[in-house]
Design an enzyme around this catalytic site. Structure first.
Site, PDB file in Angstrom:
ATOM      1  N   THR A 231      49.255  37.912  73.532  1.00  0.00           N
ATOM      2  CA  THR A 231      48.836  36.632  72.936  1.00  0.00           C
ATOM      3  C   THR A 231      48.283  36.951  71.556  1.00  0.00           C
ATOM      4  O   THR A 231      48.145  38.127  71.186  1.00  0.00           O
ATOM      5  CB  THR A 231      47.720  35.956  73.772  1.00  0.00           C
ATOM      6  OG1 THR A 231      46.504  36.683  73.581  1.00  0.00           O
ATOM      7  CG2 THR A 231      48.057  35.899  75.244  1.00  0.00           C
ATOM      8  N   ASP A 232      47.942  35.920  70.812  1.00  0.00           N
ATOM      9  CA  ASP A 232      47.377  36.166  69.488  1.00  0.00           C
ATOM     10  C   ASP A 232      46.050  36.914  69.586  1.00  0.00           C
ATOM     11  O   ASP A 232      45.738  37.760  68.768  1.00  0.00           O
ATOM     12  CB  ASP A 232      47.174  34.832  68.746  1.00  0.00           C
ATOM     13  CG  ASP A 232      48.523  34.205  68.386  1.00  0.00           C
ATOM     14  OD1 ASP A 232      49.522  34.965  68.339  1.00  0.00           O
ATOM     15  OD2 ASP A 232      48.579  32.983  68.202  1.00  0.00           O
ATOM     16  N   CYS A 233      45.271  36.573  70.633  1.00  0.00           N
ATOM     17  CA  CYS A 233      43.968  37.238  70.773  1.00  0.00           C
ATOM     18  C   CYS A 233      44.058  38.558  71.547  1.00  0.00           C
ATOM     19  O   CYS A 233      43.204  39.418  71.428  1.00  0.00           O
ATOM     20  CB  CYS A 233      42.959  36.289  71.419  1.00  0.00           C
ATOM     21  SG  CYS A 233      43.619  35.375  72.816  1.00  0.00           S
ATOM     22  N   TYR A 234      45.096  38.685  72.380  1.00  0.00           N
ATOM     23  CA  TYR A 234      45.279  39.906  73.179  1.00  0.00           C
ATOM     24  C   TYR A 234      46.705  40.414  72.974  1.00  0.00           C
ATOM     25  O   TYR A 234      47.582  40.194  73.805  1.00  0.00           O
ATOM     26  CB  TYR A 234      45.057  39.606  74.662  1.00  0.00           C
ATOM     27  CG  TYR A 234      43.645  39.168  75.009  1.00  0.00           C
ATOM     28  CD1 TYR A 234      42.565  40.022  74.778  1.00  0.00           C
ATOM     29  CD2 TYR A 234      43.398  37.925  75.582  1.00  0.00           C
ATOM     30  CE1 TYR A 234      41.271  39.625  75.106  1.00  0.00           C
ATOM     31  CE2 TYR A 234      42.113  37.532  75.909  1.00  0.00           C
ATOM     32  CZ  TYR A 234      41.048  38.400  75.667  1.00  0.00           C
ATOM     33  OH  TYR A 234      39.787  38.018  75.996  1.00  0.00           O
ATOM     34  N   PRO A 235      46.963  41.096  71.845  1.00  0.00           N
ATOM     35  CA  PRO A 235      48.344  41.389  71.470  1.00  0.00           C
ATOM     36  C   PRO A 235      49.043  42.468  72.306  1.00  0.00           C
ATOM     37  O   PRO A 235      50.269  42.445  72.427  1.00  0.00           O
ATOM     38  CB  PRO A 235      48.237  41.839  70.007  1.00  0.00           C
ATOM     39  CG  PRO A 235      46.794  42.098  69.741  1.00  0.00           C
ATOM     40  CD  PRO A 235      45.988  41.444  70.785  1.00  0.00           C
TER      41      PRO A 235
END
Ligand code: SF4
Ligand code: SF4
Lengths: 399, 139
Positions: free
Chosen positions: A138-142
Site C-alpha cells: 500500500t502507499d503506507c506499507y509498500p
C-alpha cells in the site's frame, strides 16, 4: 462456617514468609489426619497443576516493522502458517497450525512432525525463527515480501493467549471398532485395546475449585513456566453438567482462557507435540493457587482421584459422529491404576497429561508463593459456573 | 554364559541362507528371535537374543560378519531422551514388552532398556518425540 480468610490476609502472610502452602496432593494427608476445620485453620493456599496437550493455545506476536514497512497478509514462521487479519505486523500463531507443505493425513497416519506448538517451543527456547511474509503493498506499507530471521527477545510483544485451557474433566477415550484409530487422545487400539485419558485428576486446577468460587477473571497463575492470568472463561465452557455431591463435574465442564507474557516462560513447560494421524499441538504447563478462604474451599481442595468420575467414550463412532452416550463411568483412581474394567474385560489405560509434570508445577508454584515471589490476586469478576445457564451448542447446519 | 541382544542386517542375497541353523549347530548358541523383517528383495533385519559361551559367541559374530552381515547391539538401537520426555505416559500402552512402563504411585515413566526389542512402535507414538532410533552405532 467458622473460619474466614481474605486475599489481603493471605498476601500479608506470603510477604512475611509465614504463609502455609501445600499442593493439592500434600493437603490430602493433612485433611485425612486432622479433618477439614483444622486443615482450613492451618493452610492458607493449595497449589494445583496440569501439564497436558492443549490445542486451543497460541501466541500473538508483534514483529515490528521492516524498512520499508509491510502490512502482512500471509505469514510463515519456520514454514508454519500464522494467522493474519490484524494490524500490519500483528500475527497469531496457533498451536495446531501446520506448514502448507505438510502432507496431512495423505500418507495415513500423518506424522505432523513440526507445527505451531513446535514453533512456540523454539521461540521460547530463544532459537532463531525464520519469517516469510507477504503483502499486496500500500502507499503506507509498500513492502510486498520479506524473508528474515528473528529471536523472541528481538520482537516487541509475544503474548500467549490460549482461548481454551485447563479442561475441568475430560472423556476417557476408547475404540470399539476393528481398526486402530489415531486421535487427539492418542493412538487407540481396536476392540477396546486401550483407554487414554487426559487430566491430572486430584492435582488439576478446576477439580480443586469445582464451582469456580476463587478462580475468576484476573486470577494470577503459573503459565508455561512464567506468570499468567485467567482472562475469561474458556471456549466451550459448559458448567451445567451433572456433578457429584462435592460439586465435581462428572463430564467435561469448565474451561479457562488464559493470557501471559511468552518472554517470561520456559520451553520446559511449553512443548510442541506431534500426535500421529491427528496433528501438531502444544503441551502447556498451567498451575493455579487456591486461596483457602474458608472451610468450604478447603473441602473442595481435598478432592481425591477416587471421587472424580469421567465417561468412557468411543472415539471410533460415538465421538466423531456426535452420537452421544458412553460406555460407563470410571474414576481417576481406576484410570491411574493402569487398567479399567469395561464389559467385564480388562482394558489397559494411559494418561496423556503428565502427572509428574502436574506435581512439579504445583510444587513450583508452592515454592514461588512461599518465597514471596508470587502473590494471590482477587478476581476482578467471577466466571460463570453452575446456575449460569451456559451450555455448549453445536454448529447450526443449514443452506 | 553370556547373553546379548543383537540386530543383524543382511543383504537380500543372504536371505536364503540358513544363518540361524548355523549359529545353533556350529557355535552351540541359543537363539531367540525377537523380531524379523525379511523381504527377499530388500535388506533383511533380525532382532534376536543370543546366549552361549563367550568364545563361541565371538567366533559366531566373526563368521556372521564374514558372511556380509552388519551387526549392532540392540541396547544402542532405541534410546529414551529423558530430557525430551514430558512424562505423559502415552507410550505405556503402546510398548508391547513393558520396556516403557509407568511406576506407581508416582506415575513416572521409566525405560527398561533390557526389555526393549526395538520394535520402534514408540518412535512415532511418543507425541514429544522423546524416543529415538540409532542405526549407525557400533557397526
Ligand atoms: S510418550 Fe514420550 S513423552 Fe510421553 S512418557 Fe512416553 S517417552 Fe515420555
Ligand atoms: S522400541 Fe518397542 S519395545 Fe522398545 S521401548 Fe519402543 S515400543 Fe517398547
Amino acid at each position: 462456617m467458622g473460619l474466614e480468610r481474605t486475599y489481603e490476609e493471605i498476601n500479608e502472610k506470603i510477604k512475611s514468609g509465614k504463609a502455609v502452602v501445600l499442593t493439592a496432593e500434600e493437603v490430602l494427608d493433612l485433611v485425612e489426619e486432622k479433618g477439614i476445620p483444622a486443615a482450613a485453620a492451618e493452610v492458607d493456599v493449595v497449589t494445583t497443576g496440569t501439564f497436558g496437550p492443549m490445542c486451543s493455545s497460541g501466541v500473538f506476536l508483534n514483529l515490528g516493522h521492516p524498512r520499508p514497512r509491510i502490512k502482512i497478509t500471509e505469514a510463515y514462521l519456520n514454514g508454519v502458517r500464522a494467522g493474519t487479519g490484524l494490524a500490519a505486523v500483528d500475527i497469531y500463531l496457533g498451536a495446531t497450525s501446520l506448514p502448507p507443505t505438510d502432507p496431512g493425513n495423505r500418507s495415513y497416519p500423518g506424522e505432523f512432525a513440526y507445527g505451531g506448538g513446535h514453533v512456540i517451543e523454539d521461540l521460547v527456547a530463544g532459537k532463531e525463527i525464520r519469517l516469510e511474509a507477504h503483502s499486496y503493498g500500500t502507499d503506507c506499507y509498500p513492502l510486498k515480501k520479506i524473508e528474515t530471521k528473528f529471536r523472541l527477545a528481538e520482537i516487541n510483544e509475544a503474548t500467549m493467549f490460549n482461548p481454551r485451557n485447563s479442561y475441568q474433566n475430560y472423556n476417557a477415550a476408547v475404540n470399539i471398532s476393528e481398526k486402530t484409530i489415531y486421535t487427539y487422545m492418542g493412538i487407540l487400539k481396536p476392540d477396546l485395546g486401550n483407554a487414554n485419558y487426559s487430566t491430572s485428576g486430584q492435582l488439576s486446577p478446576l477439580f480443586n475449585d469445582p464451582l469456580l468460587k476463587t478462580i475468576g477473571i484476573g486470577t494470577r497463575i503459573f503459565l508455561g513456566g512464567g506468570i499468567g492470568y485467567v482472562a475469561w472463561n474458556g471456549t466451550q465452557h459448559n458448567p451445567e453438567v451433572e456433578r457429584n455431591p462435592g460439586g465435581v463435574p462428572n463430564y467435561p465442564a469448565g474451561t479457562l482462557a488464559v493470557i501471559g507474557d511468552l518472554k517470561g516462560m520456559s520451553p520446559r513447560w511449553l512443548r510442541g507435540l506431534s500426535f500421529l494421524g491427528y496433528g501438531a499441538t502444544l503441551q502447556v504447563g498451567l498451575g493455579i493457587p487456591i486461596p483457602i478462604l474458608n472451610e468450604e474451599i478447603m473441602a473442595y481442595t481435598a478432592v481425591r482421584d477416587r471421587d472424580i468420575l469421567t465417561p468412557v467414550t468411543d472415539y471410533s463412532r460415538s465421538y466423531p459422529h456426535r452420537e452421544g452416550g458412553n460406555l460407563g463411568m470410571v474414576s481417576y483412581a481406576e484410570l491411574n491404576s493402569g487398567s479399567i474394567t469395561l464389559n467385564g474385560r480388562r482394558v489397559p489405560t494411559a494418561p496423556l497429561s503428565s502427572i509428574p509434570g502436574a506435581r512439579e508445577i504445583a510444587l513450583t508454584l508452592k515454592d514461588w508463593i512461599m518465597s514471596g515471589r508470587f502473590l494471590l490476586s482477587r478476581p476482578a469478576a467471577p466466571l460463570p459456573s453452575a446456575g449460569a445457564n451456559i451450555t455448549v451448542k453445536p454448529l447450526p447446519q443449514r443452506k | 554364559m553370556i547373553k546379548h541382544k543383537l540386530v543383524l542386517r543382511f543383504p537380500a542375497s543372504l536371505v536364503e541362507q540358513p544363518l540361524i541353523y548355523r549359529l545353533v549347530k556350529d557355535y552351540d548358541l541359543m537363539v531367540n528371535i525377537l523380531r524379523a523383517d525379511i523381504n527377499p528383495r530388500k535388506e533383511g533385519r533380525l532382532v534376536m537374543e543370543v546366549s552361549g559361551r563367550e568364545e563361541k559367541y565371538q567366533q559366531a559374530l566373526q563368521w556372521l560378519r564374514d558372511q556380509g552381515l552388519r551387526i549392532t547391539n540392540l541396547q544402542q538401537q532405541v534410546i529414551w531422551r529423558s530430557d525430551r520426555c514430558t512424562q505423559c505416559g502415552a507410550c505405556s500402552v503402546i510398548c508391547p514388552t513393558g520396556a516403557l512402563a509407568i511406576s506407581r504411585p508416582s506415575m513416572a515413566i521409566r525405560f527398561y532398556e533390557d526389555k526393549c526389542v526395538a520394535c520402534e512402535h514408540c518412535i512415532k507414538a511418543c507425541p514429544a518425540r522423546a524416543m529415538e532410533i540409532y542405526l549407525n552405532n557400533g557397526e
